[in-house]
Design an enzyme around this catalytic site. Structure first.
Site, PDB file in Angstrom:
ATOM      1  N   ASP A   1       0.838  -1.202   0.000  1.00 19.29           N
ATOM      2  CA  ASP A   1       0.000   0.000   0.000  1.00 19.29           C
ATOM      3  C   ASP A   1       0.875   1.255   0.000  1.00 19.29           C
ATOM      4  O   ASP A   1       1.989   1.237   0.532  1.00 19.29           O
ATOM      5  CB  ASP A   1      -0.894  -0.030   1.254  1.00 19.29           C
ATOM      6  CG  ASP A   1      -2.085   0.901   1.137  1.00 19.29           C
ATOM      7  OD1 ASP A   1      -2.313   1.462   0.050  1.00 19.29           O
ATOM      8  OD2 ASP A   1      -2.787   1.075   2.150  1.00 19.29           O
TER       9      ASP A   1
ATOM     10  N   HIS B   1       2.978   3.396  -8.873  1.00 27.21           N
ATOM     11  CA  HIS B   1       2.886   1.947  -9.103  1.00 27.21           C
ATOM     12  C   HIS B   1       4.181   1.421  -9.731  1.00 27.21           C
ATOM     13  O   HIS B   1       4.637   0.332  -9.405  1.00 27.21           O
ATOM     14  CB  HIS B   1       1.680   1.617  -9.980  1.00 27.21           C
ATOM     15  CG  HIS B   1       0.363   1.920  -9.320  1.00 27.21           C
ATOM     16  ND1 HIS B   1       0.090   1.554  -8.018  1.00 27.21           N
ATOM     17  CD2 HIS B   1      -0.752   2.573  -9.763  1.00 27.21           C
ATOM     18  CE1 HIS B   1      -1.144   1.954  -7.689  1.00 27.21           C
ATOM     19  NE2 HIS B   1      -1.662   2.580  -8.734  1.00 27.21           N
TER      20      HIS B   1
ATOM     21  N   LEU C   1      11.630 -20.175  -4.266  1.00 30.74           N
ATOM     22  CA  LEU C   1      10.555 -19.353  -3.681  1.00 30.74           C
ATOM     23  C   LEU C   1       9.263 -19.527  -4.464  1.00 30.74           C
ATOM     24  O   LEU C   1       9.255 -19.454  -5.694  1.00 30.74           O
ATOM     25  CB  LEU C   1      10.979 -17.879  -3.742  1.00 30.74           C
ATOM     26  CG  LEU C   1       9.907 -16.859  -3.336  1.00 30.74           C
ATOM     27  CD1 LEU C   1       9.701 -16.868  -1.822  1.00 30.74           C
ATOM     28  CD2 LEU C   1      10.294 -15.455  -3.801  1.00 30.74           C
TER      29      LEU C   1
HETATM   30  C1  FPP Z   1      -1.914   0.131  -3.396  1.00 32.16           C
HETATM   31  O1  FPP Z   1      -1.440   1.464  -3.363  1.00 32.16           O
HETATM   32  C2  FPP Z   1      -1.257  -0.606  -4.465  1.00 32.16           C
HETATM   33  C3  FPP Z   1      -1.884  -1.215  -5.512  1.00 32.16           C
HETATM   34  C4  FPP Z   1      -3.351  -1.183  -5.690  1.00 32.16           C
HETATM   35  C5  FPP Z   1      -1.139  -1.903  -6.574  1.00 32.16           C
HETATM   36  C6  FPP Z   1       0.109  -2.637  -6.182  1.00 32.16           C
HETATM   37  C7  FPP Z   1       0.939  -2.779  -7.392  1.00 32.16           C
HETATM   38  C8  FPP Z   1       2.294  -2.756  -7.454  1.00 32.16           C
HETATM   39  C9  FPP Z   1       3.180  -2.694  -6.282  1.00 32.16           C
HETATM   40  C10 FPP Z   1       3.025  -2.759  -8.760  1.00 32.16           C
HETATM   41  C11 FPP Z   1       2.851  -3.851  -9.732  1.00 32.16           C
HETATM   42  C12 FPP Z   1       2.765  -5.237  -9.207  1.00 32.16           C
HETATM   43  C13 FPP Z   1       3.331  -6.307  -9.792  1.00 32.16           C
HETATM   44  C14 FPP Z   1       2.998  -7.674  -9.293  1.00 32.16           C
HETATM   45  C15 FPP Z   1       4.315  -6.206 -10.881  1.00 32.16           C
HETATM   46  P1  FPP Z   1      -2.473   2.660  -3.511  1.00 32.16           P
HETATM   47  O2  FPP Z   1      -2.517   3.050  -4.957  1.00 32.16           O
HETATM   48  O3  FPP Z   1      -3.791   2.282  -2.929  1.00 32.16           O
HETATM   49  O4  FPP Z   1      -1.771   3.769  -2.660  1.00 32.16           O
HETATM   50  P2  FPP Z   1      -2.490   4.934  -1.823  1.00 32.16           P
HETATM   51  O5  FPP Z   1      -3.289   4.258  -0.730  1.00 32.16           O
HETATM   52  O6  FPP Z   1      -1.327   5.713  -1.291  1.00 32.16           O
HETATM   53  O7  FPP Z   1      -3.333   5.713  -2.784  1.00 32.16           O
END
Ligand code: FPP
Length: 249
Positions: free
Chosen positions: A32, A49, A143
């Site tokens: 997150d 992201h 893993l």
């Molecule tokens: C939450 O942060 C994160 C996500 C919804 C996406 C997670 C994706 C990645 C780490 C990158 C790609 C993944 C792979 C497997 C290659 P948020 O956008 O909700 O953050 P915020 O709460 O600060 O708005």
């Protein structure tokens, strides 16, 4: 030949204040804070992201080198479809890029990829990349890297129970282990630790059943800043916990 992730020696682990015997076997990560990381830098959310994807690459390498058996990450929840179309598209193209660029290295290092969630929602190039990554690495023994995509834990439990009903399993034969065997995580070690970055302290429909006896570590670090050193701090915190599994010690 893609770079190998060498197994850490005891001394290398100690440099992170870690000990082999005190590591979790299975770690779940709620990644997150990508959006907040981008906002702080006046960048689009997609840049957050992308930075998250780079952080994840290092967490996978570290997990493998430390000898953690399974790592399950929450990449896209069933609720994430309600985000703006452009953000969903950006996330999917990042996923494509990740698999395209990383698959040789992951495979060469013995990483086994599993997608958990309803993958039927994905089509075209992304579907083909996911499918070929899973098939190509299915015989690996390093893993086990599980990526939760279009995943929701309640839907997973409903899916497990309905598959048992469809197979004619009688209520008298229902047990925890039979439900376990129908979850996306079947066959993996018990979930020992859930880490959530970016300060929130909730599960958000991630691995609800599997988390029954897991330890939780919450860190305020935003996921793009979640370096192996920050990860190691969470593993150290886990190592200091006393796990009772409901018993008196
Ligand atoms: C939450 O942060 C994160 C996500 C919804 C996406 C997670 C994706 C990645 C780490 C990158 C790609 C993944 C792979 C497997 C290659 P948020 O956008 O909700 O953050 P915020 O709460 O600060 O708005």
């Amino acid at each position: 030949m893609a770079k190998l992730y060498p197994e850490f020696t005891e001394a290398e682990l100690r440099a992170f204040s870690l000990e082999k015997g005190a590591l979790p076997r299975h770690v779940g990560v709620i990644m997150d804070g990508n959006g907040r990381w981008a906002k702080k830098r006046i960048l689009p959310r997609s840049a957050g992201h992308r930075a998250g994807m780079e952080a994840l690459r290092e967490i996978v390498r570290f997990s493998h080198s430390a000898g953690i058996e399974a790592l399950t990450v929450y990449a896209f929840s069933t609720e994430n479809w309600s985000r703006p179309r452009a953000e969903v598209d950006a996330l999917f193209s990042l996923l494509e890029e990740y698999f395209y660029k990383e698959i040789d290295e992951l495979d060469a290092n013995g990483v086994r990829i599993r997608i958990i969630g309803d993958a039927s929602a994905f089509s075209g190039k992304l579907h083909d990349l996911l499918d070929s990554a899973v098939r190509r690495t299915s015989g690996n023994s390093g893993l086990c890297f599980n990526i939760a995509l279009n995943y929701g834990s309640r839907a997973e439990i409903v899916h497990a129970v309905s598959s048992l009903i469809d197979d004619g399993v009688k209520s008298a034969d229902l047990s925890e282990s039979i439900i376990d065997s129908r979850l996306y995580t079947a066959g993996l070690p018990e979930l020992d630790l859930i880490i959530r970055t970016a300060g929130e302290q909730r599960l958000s429909n991630f691995l609800l059943w599997q988390a029954a006896y897991a330890e939780f570590v919450f860190t305020s670090v935003l996921f793009p800043d979640f370096t192996p050193e920050e990860y190691a701090k969470c593993l150290v915190e886990y190592a200091h916990r006393t796990r009772k599994f409901g018993k008196v010690l």
